[in-house]
Design a protein around this motif. Structure first.
Motif, PDB file in Angstrom:
ATOM      1  N   LEU A 130      -6.694  10.933  -1.465  1.00 46.42           N
ATOM      2  CA  LEU A 130      -6.440   9.602  -2.019  1.00 46.42           C
ATOM      3  C   LEU A 130      -7.727   8.940  -2.493  1.00 46.42           C
ATOM      4  O   LEU A 130      -7.674   7.877  -3.112  1.00 46.42           O
ATOM      5  N   THR A 131      -8.873   9.538  -2.184  1.00 48.11           N
ATOM      6  CA  THR A 131     -10.153   8.956  -2.584  1.00 48.11           C
ATOM      7  C   THR A 131     -11.002   9.993  -3.315  1.00 48.11           C
ATOM      8  O   THR A 131     -10.926  11.190  -3.023  1.00 48.11           O
ATOM      9  N   GLU A 177      -9.253   4.020  -6.749  1.00 45.94           N
ATOM     10  CA  GLU A 177      -9.284   5.472  -6.604  1.00 45.94           C
ATOM     11  C   GLU A 177      -8.130   6.153  -7.332  1.00 45.94           C
ATOM     12  O   GLU A 177      -8.251   7.293  -7.783  1.00 45.94           O
ATOM     13  N   ALA A 232      -7.640   1.593  -2.907  1.00 50.88           N
ATOM     14  CA  ALA A 232      -6.611   2.560  -3.300  1.00 50.88           C
ATOM     15  C   ALA A 232      -6.308   2.456  -4.792  1.00 50.88           C
ATOM     16  O   ALA A 232      -6.082   3.478  -5.465  1.00 50.88           O
ATOM     17  N   TRP A 246      -3.471   3.231   6.420  1.00 49.94           N
ATOM     18  CA  TRP A 246      -4.092   4.029   5.364  1.00 49.94           C
ATOM     19  C   TRP A 246      -4.178   5.499   5.785  1.00 49.94           C
ATOM     20  O   TRP A 246      -3.815   6.403   5.011  1.00 49.94           O
ATOM     21  N   VAL A 263       0.862   3.965  -3.076  1.00 48.98           N
ATOM     22  CA  VAL A 263       0.480   5.367  -2.872  1.00 48.98           C
ATOM     23  C   VAL A 263       1.611   6.293  -3.303  1.00 48.98           C
ATOM     24  O   VAL A 263       1.375   7.327  -3.944  1.00 48.98           O
ATOM     25  N   LEU A 323       0.826  -1.203   0.000  1.00 45.20           N
ATOM     26  CA  LEU A 323       0.000   0.000   0.000  1.00 45.20           C
ATOM     27  C   LEU A 323       0.863   1.257   0.000  1.00 45.20           C
ATOM     28  O   LEU A 323       0.610   2.200  -0.758  1.00 45.20           O
TER      29      LEU A 323
END
Length: 211
Positions: free
Chosen positions: A52-53, A121, A118, A41, A13, A9
């Motif tokens: 991030l969303t 998105e 993630a 997160w 990101v 993750l």
């Protein structure tokens, strides 16, 4: 197939949203009961000025509460018609529910679920995007040729049947059109020049989202 457990993750990101731009927010003591995956997160999100969303919203850790049924809602969709929760007695278990419906077990455990979301998105945050509707099978095969499908669990939201494919600098989400004779597709990439190959594919009527 790409095993979702091999997707970090934090690395994902950093690749799709860039490096951290600020110090992370400290986790309040009142949130210590939350699962570690959820802490990670929010830690990563707090390091960035951009969201991030886009199609879902993560509930602030301080506002997450467990209901009498033992479910703690941590995410909702953009219209608040769908919600996702974890079970306080089994924090790895994710549950989903449409408004006024009972909780149903999601096929993914929490850490994988958060990677899945993630990934979805990131498509909406990418610097270069294309979309197409009613893409025939032949054209879809050309689009997906350099990519590999990610073996995410199947969700009921936003509708059953969505699938995600990935390459180093490209994400693709596909779903059968209504009636199942063709495909709707969203393409996201980190490099604008990557899209030039797609524009040469016959029978692909590409659109630039937001244009």
């Amino acid at each position: 197939m790409i095993d979702p457990s091999n997707i970090s993750l934090s690395n994902f990101v950093a690749t799709w949203h860039g490096p951290a731009t600020r110090d992370p927010d400290p986790a309040p003591p009142s949130t210590e009961w939350l699962p570690q995956a959820l802490h990670e997160w929010h830690y990563l999100a707090s390091q960035r000025n951009s969201p991030l969303t886009f199609t879902t919203s993560m509930i602030s850790p301080q506002e997450i509460r467990a209901g009498v049924d033992g479910k703690a809602t941590f995410m909702v969709d953009a219209t608040a018609d769908w919600s996702w929760s974890f079970d306080i007695h089994n924090p790895d278990a994710v549950y989903e529910a449409e408004r006024h419906e009972a909780w149903a077990l999601n096929p993914e455990q929490l850490a994988q679920f958060l990677v899945h979301n993630a990934t979805r998105e990131a498509i909406y945050a990418a610097p270069a995007r294309l979309s197409a509707y009613f893409l025939p099978d032949r054209a879809l095969a050309e689009v997906l040729e350099p990519l590999e499908e990610v073996a995410f669990g199947r969700w009921n939201w936003p509708a059953p049947g969505y699938r995600i494919f990935m390459a180093d600098d490209m994400l693709v989400e596909i779903v059968h059109t209504r009636g199942g004779s063709a495909w709707d597709i969203e393409v996201a990439t980190l490099k604008t020049e990557t899209l030039s190959r797609l524009r040469t594919i016959p029978d692909a009527d590409w659109r630039t989202p937001g244009a």
